[in-house]
Design an enzyme around this catalytic site. Structure first.
Site, mmCIF file in Angstrom:
data_model
loop_
_atom_site.group_PDB
_atom_site.id
_atom_site.type_symbol
_atom_site.label_atom_id
_atom_site.label_comp_id
_atom_site.label_asym_id
_atom_site.label_seq_id
_atom_site.Cartn_x
_atom_site.Cartn_y
_atom_site.Cartn_z
ATOM 1 C CB ILE A 66 -0.979 0.030 1.285
ATOM 2 C CG1 ILE A 66 -1.618 -1.164 1.443
ATOM 3 C CG2 ILE A 66 -1.900 1.216 0.956
ATOM 4 C CD1 ILE A 66 -2.015 -1.384 2.609
ATOM 5 C CB CYS A 67 2.406 3.702 -1.589
ATOM 6 S SG CYS A 67 1.773 3.541 -3.706
ATOM 7 N N GLY A 68 0.348 5.673 -1.273
ATOM 8 C CA GLY A 68 -0.717 6.711 -1.665
ATOM 9 C C GLY A 68 -1.689 6.196 -2.482
#
Length: 158
Positions: A66-68
């Site tokens: 998960i990232c932005g």
């Protein structure tokens, strides 16, 4: 034996990663946290590469990154030979990522979706298995092409 899930994020997704980690543990999965471990800035490729390498080496069964936006970790993880990372922001895509594409890594964007939808996506993805059938031929073509390119390019890339 519980499925081993590699879980990683950048600083933009730390809070969502913690929510997903608890969600997975409550369901009996063996979760290994690859970081990051706070909201301090980190570079997402470092986490994504490590998760992808361990999945490619069969040290972990599946990965969630998960990232932005989920885009950066998908791109980074997909650079590791043998990895199919799928960016999913809805349950149908998550199901198809497993059933049709045999994706070993799910990526999501913490700034795109909320934690409740993320949990639903994770649940669907974790409960889906590769169907094979016509999809097996297509996935095998991807695998074969990757092997051919790695062999023919050698050390000449970039």
């Amino acid at each position: 034996m519980a499925i081993k899930v590699a879980l990683g994020c950048d600083h933009n997704a730390f809070n969502m990663k913690e929510i997903i980690k608890e969600f997975l543990k409550e369901r009996g999965y063996d979760v290994v946290d690859y970081g990051c471990y706070s909201c301090e800035a980190v570079d997402y490729p470092d986490v994504a590469f490590q998760v992808a390498k361990d999945i490619a080496a069969n040290k972990m069964d599946r990965g969630i990154l998960i990232c932005g936006t989920g885009i950066g970790v998908a791109i980074a993880a997909g650079k590791v030979p043998g990895i199919r990372a799928a960016l999913c922001h809805d349950t149908y895509s998550a199901e198809r990522a497993r059933k049709s594409n045999n994706a070993q890594i799910l990526t999501m964007g913490a700034q795109i979706i909320g934690p409740e939808l993320a949990k639903k996506i994770v649940e669907v993805w974790m409960n889906s298995e590769f169907d094979g059938g016509n999809s097996a031929r297509k996935v095998q073509k991807i695998i074969d092409q990757e092997k051919e390119l790695l062999k023919s390019w050698g050390n000449t890339i970039m």
